[in-house]
Design a protein around this motif. Structure first.
Motif, PDB file in Angstrom:
ATOM      1  N   LEU A 136      -5.993   3.481  -6.785  1.00 21.95           N
ATOM      2  CA  LEU A 136      -7.344   2.978  -6.607  1.00 21.95           C
ATOM      3  C   LEU A 136      -8.441   3.942  -6.535  1.00 21.95           C
ATOM      4  O   LEU A 136      -9.329   3.748  -7.181  1.00 21.95           O
ATOM      5  N   VAL A 144     -16.102   4.053 -12.646  1.00 23.51           N
ATOM      6  CA  VAL A 144     -17.684   4.662 -12.354  1.00 23.51           C
ATOM      7  C   VAL A 144     -18.048   5.755 -13.413  1.00 23.51           C
ATOM      8  O   VAL A 144     -19.298   5.681 -13.792  1.00 23.51           O
ATOM      9  N   ILE A 169     -15.862  -7.679  -4.573  1.00 27.93           N
ATOM     10  CA  ILE A 169     -16.997  -7.006  -3.934  1.00 27.93           C
ATOM     11  C   ILE A 169     -18.010  -6.699  -4.981  1.00 27.93           C
ATOM     12  O   ILE A 169     -19.168  -7.226  -4.626  1.00 27.93           O
ATOM     13  N   VAL A 170     -17.890  -6.207  -6.128  1.00 23.73           N
ATOM     14  CA  VAL A 170     -18.624  -5.948  -7.170  1.00 23.73           C
ATOM     15  C   VAL A 170     -19.266  -7.211  -7.638  1.00 23.73           C
ATOM     16  O   VAL A 170     -20.506  -7.254  -7.835  1.00 23.73           O
ATOM     17  N   TRP A 222     -12.052  -1.249 -15.155  1.00 22.52           N
ATOM     18  CA  TRP A 222     -10.985  -1.286 -13.931  1.00 22.52           C
ATOM     19  C   TRP A 222      -9.942  -2.204 -14.391  1.00 22.52           C
ATOM     20  O   TRP A 222      -8.664  -1.928 -13.969  1.00 22.52           O
ATOM     21  N   THR A 236      -3.600   4.318 -13.154  1.00 18.72           N
ATOM     22  CA  THR A 236      -4.546   3.620 -12.662  1.00 18.72           C
ATOM     23  C   THR A 236      -4.068   2.351 -11.859  1.00 18.72           C
ATOM     24  O   THR A 236      -2.716   2.492 -11.855  1.00 18.72           O
ATOM     25  N   SER A 285      -8.539   4.859 -10.570  1.00 23.42           N
ATOM     26  CA  SER A 285      -9.336   3.730 -11.266  1.00 23.42           C
ATOM     27  C   SER A 285     -10.851   3.814 -10.785  1.00 23.42           C
ATOM     28  O   SER A 285     -11.656   3.632 -11.624  1.00 23.42           O
ATOM     29  N   GLY A 286     -11.070   3.974  -9.379  1.00 25.73           N
ATOM     30  CA  GLY A 286     -12.387   4.007  -9.110  1.00 25.73           C
ATOM     31  C   GLY A 286     -13.211   5.126  -9.705  1.00 25.73           C
ATOM     32  O   GLY A 286     -14.238   4.973 -10.201  1.00 25.73           O
ATOM     33  N   TRP A 325       0.820  -1.177  -0.173  1.00 25.88           N
ATOM     34  CA  TRP A 325       0.113   0.157  -0.018  1.00 25.88           C
ATOM     35  C   TRP A 325       0.572   1.208   0.022  1.00 25.88           C
ATOM     36  O   TRP A 325       0.567   2.221  -0.634  1.00 25.88           O
ATOM     37  N   ILE A 381      -9.664  -6.776  -4.855  1.00 25.54           N
ATOM     38  CA  ILE A 381     -10.732  -6.780  -3.825  1.00 25.54           C
ATOM     39  C   ILE A 381     -11.784  -6.032  -4.297  1.00 25.54           C
ATOM     40  O   ILE A 381     -12.946  -6.470  -4.182  1.00 25.54           O
ATOM     41  N   PRO A 382     -11.742  -4.811  -4.770  1.00 25.05           N
ATOM     42  CA  PRO A 382     -13.091  -3.949  -5.381  1.00 25.05           C
ATOM     43  C   PRO A 382     -13.783  -4.957  -6.550  1.00 25.05           C
ATOM     44  O   PRO A 382     -15.157  -5.001  -6.412  1.00 25.05           O
ATOM     45  N   ILE A 383     -13.234  -5.786  -7.468  1.00 29.20           N
ATOM     46  CA  ILE A 383     -13.599  -6.504  -8.381  1.00 29.20           C
ATOM     47  C   ILE A 383     -14.474  -7.707  -7.564  1.00 29.20           C
ATOM     48  O   ILE A 383     -15.546  -7.851  -8.029  1.00 29.20           O
TER      49      ILE A 383
END
Length: 299
Positions: free
Chosen positions: A95, A103, A279-280, A230, A247, A98-99, A86, A275-277
C-alpha cells in the motif's frame, strides 16, 4: 370535461378533441411510466455491479470453513481474516509503494497536462494543430503494443525494481492534455489579452488565472490519474521482480497464490486494497462531477 365537441360553421358534428387537461393527464402517465422504467433499469444495473462487491465483502468476514456456506447472509463474523491478509500479504508495504507511485504520477500528469494544454490552447506556433493531432493519435495505440519496447528501455537504463520504472513512463498523458485544453479553450480570450497588457507572463497567467478557473477539470484529471495508477497491474508486474517493490495489485496476486485454500483471506486483502479508492471517490466525488460537466451547459 375530459373532451369537447368541435363543430364547423355548417353545424356538422365533428370528432371529439381532448381538452388540455386530458392531454396533461396522458402526459403525466407516460412520463411516470418512463420514469419507473428508468429507475427499474438503474436498479438492475446497480444490482449486477454491486452484487460481486457485496459477496466479496461478506466473504471477507467469514471464517475459512464457512466461505461457501450462507453466501448472502453470514452466520458468523470474524476480523481475523483481515489481520491474516495484512500480515501474510505484506499489504502495508504494498500500500505504501502504491500510494507513493499514485501520488507522484498524479501530480506529474496534472502539471504536464496543464503546461502542454496551455501551449496548445493559448500559444501560436508552427504546426500547432498538426502536433496536437499527432499527440491525440497516441491514444489509439494500445499499451500492450508498446510493452516490450518500454520494458527493454527500462532494462537498458537499469531501472528494474525502482520507482523510476513505475513513475517516469506515466508522467505525461495525451488524455489529460486534451481534457485540460478543452477547458482552457472555454476561457474568454479577453482574460489573456488583459493579462498581457498588465505585463503578466505565461506562468503568472497559468498560476493566477487559468488554474483557479479550470480547477474542477484538474481535479477530475487528478482523480482519473490516481485511480488508473492505483489499479495498474500489468506494467508493475513487468518491471518489478523484487517483492519489496510490488504494488498492491501485484501483492494481491501473490496473496492469491499463497492462499489457494483460504479464499476469505484473499477477499479480505481485496477489501483492504479497495479502501483507499473508496475514500478518494467519496472525498472528490463532487469535484469529479464538476470537472466532467464543466462547459457542458452554456448560459
Amino acid at each position: 370535461m375530459a373532451e369537447t365537441l368541435a363543430a364547423d360553421p355548417a353545424g356538422k358534428r365533428r370528432e371529439r378533441r381532448p381538452t388540455p387537461a386530458a392531454s396533461v393527464t396522458l402526459y403525466d402517465r407516460t412520463s411516470g411510466l418512463g420514469k419507473v422504467g428508468r429507475y427499474a433499469l438503474l436498479a438492475v444495473i446497480s444490482f449486477v455491479v454491486l452484487f460481486p462487491v457485496y459477496t466479496t465483502v461478506v466473504g471477507a468476514f467469514k471464517p475459512r470453513h464457512k466461505v461457501l456456506v450462507d453466501r448472502l447472509v453470514p452466520t458468523s463474523v470474524t476480523f481475523q481474516t483481515f489481520i491474516d491478509a495484512w500480515n501474510e500479504g505484506r499489504l502495508g508495504r504494498y500500500l505504501l509503494t502504491s500510494g507513493i507511485v499514485a501520488v507522484v504520477v498524479t501530480l506529474a500528469q496534472v502539471v504536464t497536462s496543464l503546461m502542454s494544454a496551455y501551449a496548445f490552447a493559448m500559444l501560436d506556433f508552427p504546426f500547432r494543430r498538426t502536433l496536437f493531432v499527432v499527440m491525440l493519435a497516441t491514444l489509439l495505440v494500445p499499451m500492450e503494443a508498446t510493452l516490450v519496447v518500454n520494458r527493454r528501455t527500462i532494462d537498458s537504463l537499469g531501472w528494474i525494481n525502482s520507482f523510476q520504472a513505475l513513475i517516469i513512463p506515466f508522467t505525461a498523458t495525451a488524455f489529460g492534455t486534451f481534457l485540460v485544453r478543452q477547458a482552457l479553450l472555454a476561457l474568454p480570450t479577453d482574460l489573456r489579452d488583459a493579462a498581457r497588457i498588465d505585463g503578466v507572463g505565461h506562468l503568472g497567467f497559468i498560476r493566477h488565472v487559468a488554474v483557479p478557473l479550470v480547477r474542477p477539470t484538474l481535479g477530475a484529471l487528478a482523480l482519473f490519474s490516481f485511480l488508473g495508477t492505483w489499479n495498474s497491474y500489468l506494467w508493475p508486474t513487468l518491471v518489478t521482480t523484487d517483492a519489496d517493490m510490488n504494488t498492491v495489485q501485484a501483492g494481491l496476486r501473490t496473496l492469491k497464490l499463497q492462499g489457494l485454500d483460504a479464499p476469505n483471506v484473499v477477499m479480505a486483502g481485496t477489501v483492504i486494497a479497495a479502501i483507499p479508492i473508496v475514500i478518494v471517490l467519496m472525498v472528490f466525488q463532487r469535484q469529479l462531477i464538476r470537472g466532467l460537466t464543466a462547459g457542458a451547459v452554456k448560459g
